[in-house]
Design a protein around this motif. Structure first.
Motif, PDB file in Angstrom:
ATOM      1  N   LEU A 133       1.002  -1.134   0.014  1.00  0.00           N
ATOM      2  CA  LEU A 133       0.008  -0.104   0.130  1.00  0.00           C
ATOM      3  C   LEU A 133       0.982   1.390  -0.040  1.00  0.00           C
ATOM      4  N   PRO A 134       0.402   2.346  -0.386  1.00  0.00           N
ATOM      5  CA  PRO A 134       1.352   3.473  -0.550  1.00  0.00           C
ATOM      6  C   PRO A 134       1.810   3.872   0.751  1.00  0.00           C
ATOM      7  N   GLY A 135       1.385   3.677   1.954  1.00  0.00           N
ATOM      8  CA  GLY A 135       1.994   3.864   3.183  1.00  0.00           C
ATOM      9  C   GLY A 135       3.022   2.930   3.357  1.00  0.00           C
ATOM     10  N   GLN A 136       3.115   1.638   2.564  1.00  0.00           N
ATOM     11  CA  GLN A 136       4.127   0.757   2.958  1.00  0.00           C
ATOM     12  C   GLN A 136       5.228   0.785   2.201  1.00  0.00           C
ATOM     13  N   SER A 137       5.140   1.351   1.248  1.00  0.00           N
ATOM     14  CA  SER A 137       6.478   1.355   0.229  1.00  0.00           C
ATOM     15  C   SER A 137       7.883   1.976   0.945  1.00  0.00           C
ATOM     16  N   GLU A 138       7.654   2.635   1.767  1.00  0.00           N
ATOM     17  CA  GLU A 138       8.972   3.304   2.257  1.00  0.00           C
ATOM     18  C   GLU A 138       9.673   2.180   3.306  1.00  0.00           C
ATOM     19  N   ALA A 139       8.715   1.573   4.092  1.00  0.00           N
ATOM     20  CA  ALA A 139       8.859   0.411   5.067  1.00  0.00           C
ATOM     21  C   ALA A 139       9.516  -0.646   4.268  1.00  0.00           C
ATOM     22  N   LEU A 140       9.045  -1.104   3.143  1.00  0.00           N
ATOM     23  CA  LEU A 140       9.541  -2.325   2.397  1.00  0.00           C
ATOM     24  C   LEU A 140      10.804  -1.896   1.554  1.00  0.00           C
ATOM     25  N   ALA A 141      10.789  -0.952   0.968  1.00  0.00           N
ATOM     26  CA  ALA A 141      12.229  -0.336   0.351  1.00  0.00           C
ATOM     27  C   ALA A 141      13.313  -0.222   1.503  1.00  0.00           C
ATOM     28  N   GLN A 142      13.040   0.067   2.531  1.00  0.00           N
ATOM     29  CA  GLN A 142      14.035   0.339   3.686  1.00  0.00           C
ATOM     30  C   GLN A 142      14.366  -1.370   4.185  1.00  0.00           C
ATOM     31  N   ARG A 143      13.689  -2.263   4.202  1.00  0.00           N
ATOM     32  CA  ARG A 143      14.145  -3.444   4.678  1.00  0.00           C
ATOM     33  C   ARG A 143      14.796  -4.246   3.393  1.00  0.00           C
ATOM     34  N   LEU A 144      14.506  -3.684   2.044  1.00  0.00           N
ATOM     35  CA  LEU A 144      15.272  -4.689   1.017  1.00  0.00           C
ATOM     36  C   LEU A 144      16.766  -3.755   0.778  1.00  0.00           C
ATOM     37  N   GLU A 145      17.063  -2.527   1.443  1.00  0.00           N
ATOM     38  CA  GLU A 145      18.399  -2.287   1.252  1.00  0.00           C
ATOM     39  C   GLU A 145      19.418  -3.171   1.567  1.00  0.00           C
TER      40      GLU A 145
END
Length: 852
Positions: A133-145
């Motif tokens: 969801l739009p509010g989750q993209s940043e958290a997911l991207a951070q976990r994938l760094e």
């Protein structure tokens, strides 16, 4: 012409009574032999009309999706501190195993297997771009760094606190980066299961939060709207529960199993309606029999009076066994009504024949004159009554149509026995057993009642008309204040096991009653896109507090368009770099990479771009009963989806305004709103339309029949006057008593017209047979028969008041009061009006004589 026909019919009966009685006996045996083929229709979808979109939706939801077709069994521990979880689990395991082996259930479960939970994790973790969801993209991207992956791997097993965290290493292999905790963190994707305390007990069971109840969720193979199948399911379930509870280990632990849900309600509702039908039928038959015992002076006359009723019901049931071949839970009430209508016409035959014999001539001549006079009136009265029931038979509401059709058949069956079977038996009795003697009194006390009341009318005709006019005008003033309400829903008894079980289900697991559903059909992506639009609209109502919860299939399976938009928000993430970093982190922590290879390969595939997930590709990840209850491919290749929502106020009738739903249809395309409250509202509108149509057809038919009978508008209006008076005053009196009207009160009007017109036809035809004639003498001669026939009708419909099913009780109240007022109008008002008219004519003649 009618008189000649009745004369011929009378001669046939008089000259060949044995032939007529023999044919009646043969037909009775033939019809009786086929009654066992009559079935009780229990499929509600069919009973309310398979062409109605609401009931098509009900059928589709029930049979295609399985919505509402869940049987719950609450395995409950006794109060106290003792831990009964092992006994609860043993009882639940045994019952679910027996359900699965019975062939009656598609599925039965009391928990989730570990692999099912892991598959849910894989769905949200392996396809995380589709759920971001739009509010989750940043958290997911951070976990994938890559810089964070080493830290994520080290902390994953300790940081993830979800319903799945108890699975330890298996969970870590399925989701080493903890992505499911982000994409499914709000619980919407698996909200049906996250409401249980899966971490307590063993085996991921459906335990309540207080650990005092364990839930079994089963889906039988057929819909709960089929009452007969619901009863079979409940009989099987209760028998097996009793067997399980008899086990010493379970009995000593005090564990009990309580069924709940739609099938329990279906069974209880069926029993509730059958109990009502038996009660009103018993009251009607017993009341009519008691009245006949009080009124008829000898046993042969009593038995003959009951013959049209008993044979009429038997013949009607026999004919119904051929066509339509079924009766529904509403049309079964025909027994109670025909029991009241059974002697309505034969009493006039009994009343007239001794009066004709007393005038002179033989018994056969008196019978023939009765056929020529009262026989014609009987035919006309049956035609008028049948016009009302036949108008109901044309209803689009199938239950009402079958009710009208069966009553129409019953009217003609009773006419056949009144004009053929009963006179034939009277003739045989007179010939071979004991000859009749001329007598003028057929009833015990009714002639005295008729004479006394008519003597009062003769003395106070103007007062009678004035009081009637006053009541009529007052009722006319009150009519606009009447509002229709009520419900067709079968509510059952408030203290029934179904209600108690539902309260327990709600208290322990938060599973409330039936939701409102928005049903969408089309191809897969079209259905999903429209479901997303509708879900967004409903979400605004949830946030405002009008809705308690919203469940949409798009929470588990977004549309391809939504998946592409969500994936685009993670386009900048280098999935290949994330996959390499995960391999390095695993090796650094001394972990074997082989178990994680499927996950690593999935990351690489996501980096290359993969096709959106579909129902077919998502299905292997999902436990049965999670997505397939709200989205399913149908037999014709199309898809059907159901969005469910619960109102915050359980008593609210329509949370989403109709104007909003109509605007959504214009914006997003067609869908069907389904709820039992919506069905009830639509059903009331349908019955009102059918009743109004039946009212118009009945009124037109009766006006035509009455006019063709008398060939005079003045006399026609005189005959119709008691009907208009009765209908208006019935509603006026009930309004004065603050009665709460329902839609079934309109259904009663055609019946009041068709049945109540009999009084005017019998009275006025006899009054016009010869001139000069005294209306009071005629009314006194016919009064006993009029009172008797109306009293049995009032008893028949009044018996419906004994029903605790509100529509039946409403029909009984309005119809019985209306018939009582038509009796008053026919027996008192018509003579009073004729008397006043006669005085006026005499006054006009005297004035002309004086003027000369």
């Amino acid at each position: 012409m009618m008189v000649r026909f009745m004369r011929g019919l009378g001669r046939l009966v008089i000259n060949h009574p044995g032939l007529v009685a023999g044919l009646a006996l043969i037909l009775t045996l033939f019809l009786y032999a086929n009654i066992h083929n009559l079935r009780t229709e229990t499929e509600l979808t069919d009973m309310f009309g398979s062409h109605d979109p609401q009931w098509q939706a009900a059928s589709q939801i029930g049979k295609e999706l399985g919505y509402g077709n869940q049987l719950f069994v609450v395995v409950q521990a006794p109060e106290g501190e003792a831990d009964s979880s092992e006994a609860m689990e043993a009882a639940a395991d045994r019952l679910t195993a027996e359900m699965s082996a019975s062939g009656l259930f598609k599925e039965a479960r009391c928990g989730l297997r570990e692999e099912e939970l892991l598959n849910l994790v894989r769905l949200f973790s392996w396809h995380f771009p589709s759920y971001a969801l739009p509010g989750q993209s940043e958290a997911l991207a951070q976990r994938l760094e890559p810089k964070q992956i080493h830290q994520n791997v080290r902390r994953a097993a300790t940081e993830l606190v979800t319903p799945f965290s108890t699975m330890g290493a298996d969970y870590f292999v399925a989701d080493p980066l903890g992505l499911a905790s982000v994409t499914a963190g709000n619980g919407e994707g698996f909200s049906q299961f996250s409401s249980f305390d899966l971490s307590w007990g063993s085996g991921n069971r459906f335990f309540s939060r207080d650990h005092k109840a364990l839930l079994i969720i089963a889906e039988p193979r057929e819909s709960a709207v089929d009452y007969k199948f619901a009863e079979q399911i409940m009989q099987w379930t209760r028998a097996h529960i009793q067997s399980i509870e008899a086990d010493p280990e379970i009995r000593n632990a005090g564990v009990r199993a309580i069924p709940a849900g739609a099938y329990v309600y279906a069974e209880q509702d069926h029993k509730f309606i059958e109990r009502n039908i038996r009660r009103v039928s018993l009251v009607s038959i017993a009341g009519s029999l008691l009245l006949c015992l009080l009124v008829y002076p000898n046993l042969p006359l009593l038995l003959l009076s009951l013959l049209p009723t008993s044979l009429g019901i038997l013949w009607t049931t026999g004919i119904a066994s051929f066509y339509p071949g079924e009766v529904n839970l509403i049309s079964l009430s025909f027994i109670a009504i025909l029991a009241g209508l059974g002697d309505d016409q034969v009493v006039h035959f009994f009343n007239r024949s001794p009066q004709e014999w007393a005038k002179g001539g033989s018994f056969n001549e008196a019978m023939l004159r009765t056929f020529e006079t009262t026989g014609v009136s009987i035919v006309l009265c049956i035609l008028t009554a049948a016009s009302a029931t036949a108008a109901l038979a044309a209803s689009s509401f199938k239950a009402l149509a079958e009710f009208g059709f069966i009553l129409t058949v019953g009217m003609f069956m009773m006419m056949i026995h009144t004009l053929l079977t009963v006179p034939a038996l009277m003739q045989l009795w007179n010939r071979h057993i004991r000859p009749f003697a001329p007598q003028g009194i057929t009833f015990r006390f009714l002639p005295a009642v008729a004479r006394g009341s008519l003597n009062f009318v003769g003395r106070h005709a103007r007062w009678v008309v004035a009081v009637a006019a006053g009541l009529f005008l007052l009722s006319v003033v009150l009519l606009p204040t009447i509002k229709m309400g009520g419900s067709f829903a079968v509510m059952g008894d408030a203290d029934s096991p179904a209600v108690a079980a539902q309260n327990l289900l709600s208290a322990k697991f938060g599973i409330e009653g039936s939701p409102t559903l928005l049903l969408i059909a089309g191809d897969e992506q079209q259905v999903l896109r429209r479901a997303e639009d509708l879900t967004a609209g409903l979400e605004s109502y949830r946030q405002s507090g009008a809705l308690k919860s919203v469940f949409s299939p798009t929470q588990l399976l977004p549309s391809a368009e939504a998946q592409r938009q969500r994936s685009a928000s993670l386009a900048a993430v280098d999935m290949n770099a994330s996959a390499r970093a995960l391999e390095e982190a695993l090796r650094e922590n001394g972990l074997r990479t082989e178990p994680f290879l499927p996950y690593i390969e999935q990351l690489r595939k996501l980096g290359e771009g993969t096709a959106p997930i579909t129902l077919e590709s998502a299905a292997p990840y999902l436990p049965s009963g999670l997505l397939d209850n709200s989205l399913r491919k149908t037999g014709d290749g199309s898809y059907v989806a159901a969005i469910a929502f619960y109102a915050a106020d359980a008593n609210a009738h329509q949370v989403i305004p109709q104007a909003v739903l109509d605007s959504w249809r214009r914006q997003y395309g067609p869908f069907v709103e389904f709820s039992f409250d919506k069905i009830n509202r639509d059903l009331q509108s349908q019955v009102l339309r059918d009743s109004r149509r039946a009212l118009l057809w009945t009124a037109a038919a009766i006006v035509l029949i009455v006019y063709l009978t008398f060939r005079s508008w003045r006399i026609t209006l005189l005959v119709l006057m008691p009907i208009v008076f009765a209908i208006v005053v019935t509603f006026g009196l009930l309004r004065m008593m603050n009665h709460s009207f329902s839609f079934m009160s309109v259904t009663a009007i055609p019946l009041i017209i068709g049945i109540g017109i009999d009084n005017g036809i019998h009275l006025v035809r006899r009054y016009l047979e010869r001139t000069p004639n005294s209306i009071l003498d005629v009314a006194k001669a016919s009064g006993a028969a009029l009172i008797q026939s109306n009293l049995t009708t009032i008893i028949g419909f009044g018996a419906l008041l004994a029903a605790t099913f509100p529509p039946l009780a409403e029909l009984g109240l309005v119809t019985s009061l209306g018939v009582a007022l038509t009796l008053a109008g026919g027996l008192w008002l018509i003579p009073a009006v004729i008397l006043i008219g006669g005085e006026r004519r005499e006054s006009q003649v005297a004035s002309r004589v004086v003027a000369r």
